[in-house]
Design an enzyme around this catalytic site. Structure first.
Site, PDB file in Angstrom:
ATOM      1  N   GLU A 115       6.626  -9.263 -33.729  1.00 25.50           N
ATOM      2  CA  GLU A 115       7.354  -9.759 -32.553  1.00 25.50           C
ATOM      3  C   GLU A 115       8.707  -9.057 -32.468  1.00 25.50           C
ATOM      4  OE1 GLU A 115       6.952 -11.810 -29.799  1.00 25.50           O
ATOM      5  OE2 GLU A 115       9.004 -11.122 -29.502  1.00 25.50           O
ATOM      6  N   SER A 141       5.667 -24.093 -16.762  1.00 22.37           N
ATOM      7  CA  SER A 141       5.640 -25.505 -16.332  1.00 22.37           C
ATOM      8  C   SER A 141       5.170 -26.440 -17.444  1.00 22.37           C
ATOM      9  CB  SER A 141       4.709 -25.680 -15.123  1.00 22.37           C
ATOM     10  OG  SER A 141       5.015 -24.755 -14.118  1.00 22.37           O
ATOM     11  N   HIS A 154      -3.624 -27.344 -17.564  1.00 22.14           N
ATOM     12  CA  HIS A 154      -4.343 -27.487 -16.291  1.00 22.14           C
ATOM     13  C   HIS A 154      -5.768 -27.995 -16.493  1.00 22.14           C
ATOM     14  CE1 HIS A 154      -1.282 -25.685 -13.756  1.00 22.14           C
ATOM     15  NE2 HIS A 154      -1.120 -24.742 -14.661  1.00 22.14           N
ATOM     16  N   VAL A 186       7.275  -2.807 -31.476  1.00 19.93           N
ATOM     17  CA  VAL A 186       6.298  -1.714 -31.555  1.00 19.93           C
ATOM     18  C   VAL A 186       6.706  -0.629 -30.567  1.00 19.93           C
ATOM     19  CG1 VAL A 186       3.877  -1.092 -31.152  1.00 19.93           C
ATOM     20  CG2 VAL A 186       4.444  -3.259 -32.285  1.00 19.93           C
ATOM     21  N   LYS A 223       0.070 -21.594  -7.721  1.00 18.76           N
ATOM     22  CA  LYS A 223      -0.208 -23.018  -7.573  1.00 18.76           C
ATOM     23  C   LYS A 223       0.865 -23.768  -6.789  1.00 18.76           C
ATOM     24  CE  LYS A 223      -2.965 -23.012 -11.762  1.00 18.76           C
ATOM     25  NZ  LYS A 223      -2.525 -21.712 -12.333  1.00 18.76           N
ATOM     26  N   ARG A 280       5.815 -14.221 -14.860  1.00 19.36           N
ATOM     27  CA  ARG A 280       4.356 -14.124 -15.070  1.00 19.36           C
ATOM     28  C   ARG A 280       3.944 -12.654 -15.094  1.00 19.36           C
ATOM     29  NH1 ARG A 280       5.808 -17.237 -10.671  1.00 19.36           N
ATOM     30  NH2 ARG A 280       5.225 -19.430 -10.615  1.00 19.36           N
ATOM     31  N   SER A 320      -0.788 -17.522 -15.528  1.00 19.96           N
ATOM     32  CA  SER A 320      -1.251 -18.909 -15.503  1.00 19.96           C
ATOM     33  C   SER A 320      -2.747 -18.946 -15.195  1.00 19.96           C
ATOM     34  CB  SER A 320      -0.485 -19.687 -14.441  1.00 19.96           C
ATOM     35  OG  SER A 320      -0.810 -21.044 -14.535  1.00 19.96           O
ATOM     36  N   CYS A 340      22.811 -36.393 -26.716  1.00 25.02           N
ATOM     37  CA  CYS A 340      21.929 -36.588 -25.554  1.00 25.02           C
ATOM     38  C   CYS A 340      20.481 -36.794 -25.992  1.00 25.02           C
ATOM     39  CB  CYS A 340      21.977 -35.385 -24.633  1.00 25.02           C
ATOM     40  SG  CYS A 340      23.605 -34.929 -24.073  1.00 25.02           S
ATOM     41  N   CYS A 376      27.140 -30.654 -29.002  1.00 27.73           N
ATOM     42  CA  CYS A 376      26.547 -30.345 -30.320  1.00 27.73           C
ATOM     43  C   CYS A 376      26.599 -28.883 -30.746  1.00 27.73           C
ATOM     44  CB  CYS A 376      25.102 -30.835 -30.371  1.00 27.73           C
ATOM     45  SG  CYS A 376      23.991 -29.945 -29.254  1.00 27.73           S
TER      46      CYS A 376
END
Ligand SMILES: Cc1cc2nc3c(=O)[nH]c(=O)nc-3n(C[C@H](O)[C@H](O)[C@H](O)COP(=O)(O)OP(=O)(O)OC[C@H]3O[C@@H](n4cnc5c(N)ncnc54)[C@H](O)[C@@H]3O)c2cc1C
Length: 479
Positions: free
Chosen positions: A31, A45, A49, A172, A249, A310, A336, A398, A438
């Site tokens: 990564e 979101s 689904h 990479v 969507k 996306r 998605s 919070c 915080c």
């Protein structure tokens, strides 16, 4: 020599890593960022689904439905947070009814259970705060909400427990095929591997082109959101969609897994893959559109905005295949419902590896369970910002995050040291004050626990790029 090198530690790469960690093979997960879940998998979101949106026969439809069915069990094993809430797609006009019927038929063909078209009265029974203009809805019992970045973190932690090697901050930059293996060139040196899995999300085209496959391109399609305080969550019991548009969507209103009200996303094609800024005009439009579904949310309770991109592929449906370069498995355009489908994508990739000749023998000591970081605080919980007991010492007011939770997150098997990495694991800084209270306290704990100077603790990794450009709150809360 690894058997497998997975490029990209988003929800797709980590699901694959966890699935492959069940077998007696050597796997590394590479990564480029300082933590897992720094791409699309952290800014979406968070909807699991039902599986009625995609055309029957497509890979998206098949894997969405399969993935949806895997969430409950995965959450029992990995404790990342998932709740079945159901969803509704609202119809306002007569022509929307045709779309509901089409989606219903898609759902039936895709094998989705718990679907029904319900009238306006029934919709308001389920969702009392939707607009009076709503005529009907497609109800889907099997949809749900999850905490997407906690899912990725849980998968990665569990994969590492079972032997996967995670290499963070490792980008990479080149791939060479040498006889029957690959050399993966990174900014940290060379990795040798028999198989490569390209799970680089929006950069899957760049990785693919390193091996000479460049017959497709990826366009980033940004989606922006407004997140509101938990006080507003009474307005949505389930996920409230409008009928889809050509670009996706559409704008939804939902309560997130952790109980905030959220509205968004839009869909805008942009040129910069890394641009996750938000803009006032788009947010205004999102709010206006969301009010067609649920008119009365209070924008004075908006706490932040964010965006994710996306990966839209010129190939339309997802491509998940061993490419023409033997041993190089390509995952192209996983947009998605990629979050929903990701556990099923992992099964498909394991199948492709078997077909390609890799022997997958089960590990006898595979450990499926992963302990949660966030502790449930019931009414007996005695939190205090001045407590000397770390279990009761509240660091984030919070979200009621304790010192113990932050210490736990820091000493797990992913080496993290940024404020954002703690935020994704514990929720410290996710609340109404957005870390005003915080931030410095979290910073001090990170420094103390990792034995580093406070000045070395960054917001988000080594180079700590500034926060993405965000719309000014003062402007868009007027609405
Ligand atoms: C606005 C929005 C809303 C969405 N809503 C939903 C939803 O509600 N439900 C749903 O099911 N799906 C949803 N999706 C889709 C879902 O988020 C994605 O399909 C999913 O997150 C893709 O995961 P990924 O692992 O392929 O990509 P990513 O999470 O982007 O991961 C790819 C990783 O590869 C790394 N990488 C890239 N290049 C390199 C390199 N050269 N070297 C090393 N590492 C590299 C990146 O840093 C990144 O961490 C939404 C997406 C967006 C953007």
């Amino acid at each position: 020599m690894y058997d497998i090198c997975i490029i990209g530690a988003g929800v797709v790469g980590t699901n694959i890593a966890r699935e492959l960690s069940k077998y007696q093979i050597r796997v590394c997960l590479v990564e480029k960022e300082e933590d897992v879940s720094c791409g699309a998998s952290k800014a979406n979101s968070g909807i699991v689904h039902g599986g009625y949106s995609d055309e029957p026969g497509t890979l998206k439809a098949e894997l969405c439905v399969k993935g949806n069915r895997m969430y409950e069990q995965l959450n029992k094993e990995l404790n990342f947070g998932y709740r079945e809430t159901g969803s509704v797609v609202l119809a306002f006009r007569d022509e929307d009814m045709k779309t509901l019927e089409k989606l219903y038929q898609y759902g039936i063909k895709n094998g989705v259970g718990g679907l029904a078209i319900i009238d306006g009265e029934k919709v308001r029974e389920l969702e009392p705060y939707v607009s009076k203009e709503v005529k009907a809805a497609l109800y889907c019992r099997n949809a749900g909400v999850t905490s997407p970045y906690e899912f990725v973190i849980a998968l990665a932690e569990n994969a590492i427990t079972n032997g996967v090697e995670l290499k963070l901050n490792t980008a990479v930059v080149g791939i060479e095929k040498v006889e029957d293996y690959f050399k993966v060139i990174t900014n940290k040196g060379e990795i040798q591997t028999q198989y490569i899995i390209n799970a680089a999300g929006i950069y899957c085209d760049k990785i693919s082109s390193l091996i000479g496959i460049d017959d497709f391109h990826i366009i980033p399609r940004r989606g922006q959101y407004v997140l509101l305080d938990k006080e507003q969550n009474y307005l949505a019991n389930s996920v409230i969609f409008q009928v889809p548009t050509e670009l996706g969507k559409g704008i939804l209103v939902t309560t997130t897994y952790h109980g905030n009200l959220m509205v968004g996303p839009n869909a805008e094609e942009i040129s910069d893959k890394d641009d996750v800024g938000t803009t006032e005009d788009v947010l205004e439009n999102i709010v206006k559109t969301a009010r067609m579904s649920v008119p009365d949310f209070d924008m004075k309770q908006a706490i932040t905005s964010f965006a994710g991109n996306r990966p839209i592929s010129s190939k339309k449906d997802w491509i998940i295949e061993e490419s023409r370069v033997a041993g190089f498995i390509n995952l192209i355009g996983i947009d998605s419902p990629g979050l929903t489908a990701s556990p099923a994508i992992a099964l498909k990739v394991a199948g492709l590896l078997k077909q390609a000749g890799l022997e997958l023998r089960n590990k006898k000591d595979f450990m499926a369970y992963r302990k949660p970081i966030i502790q449930v605080k019931d009414k007996n919980f005695k939190g205090d910002i001045n407590s000397t007991n770390p279990d009761e010492h509240i660091i984030c007011r919070c979200e009621q995050v304790t010192e113990t939770e932050i210490i736990d997150a820091l000493h797990r098997n992913i080496a993290i040291k940024s404020i954002d990495a703690i935020k994704r694991r514990t929720r410290a800084g996710m609340g109404k004050c957005q870390s005003g209270f915080c931030r410095s306290r979290v910073k001090e704990i990170i420094a103390r626990e990792l034995h580093i100077p406070v000045e070395e603790v960054t917001q988000r990794g080594k180079d700590s790029p500034g926060l993405p450009e965000r719309a000014k709150r003062g402007k868009y809360i007027k609405l």
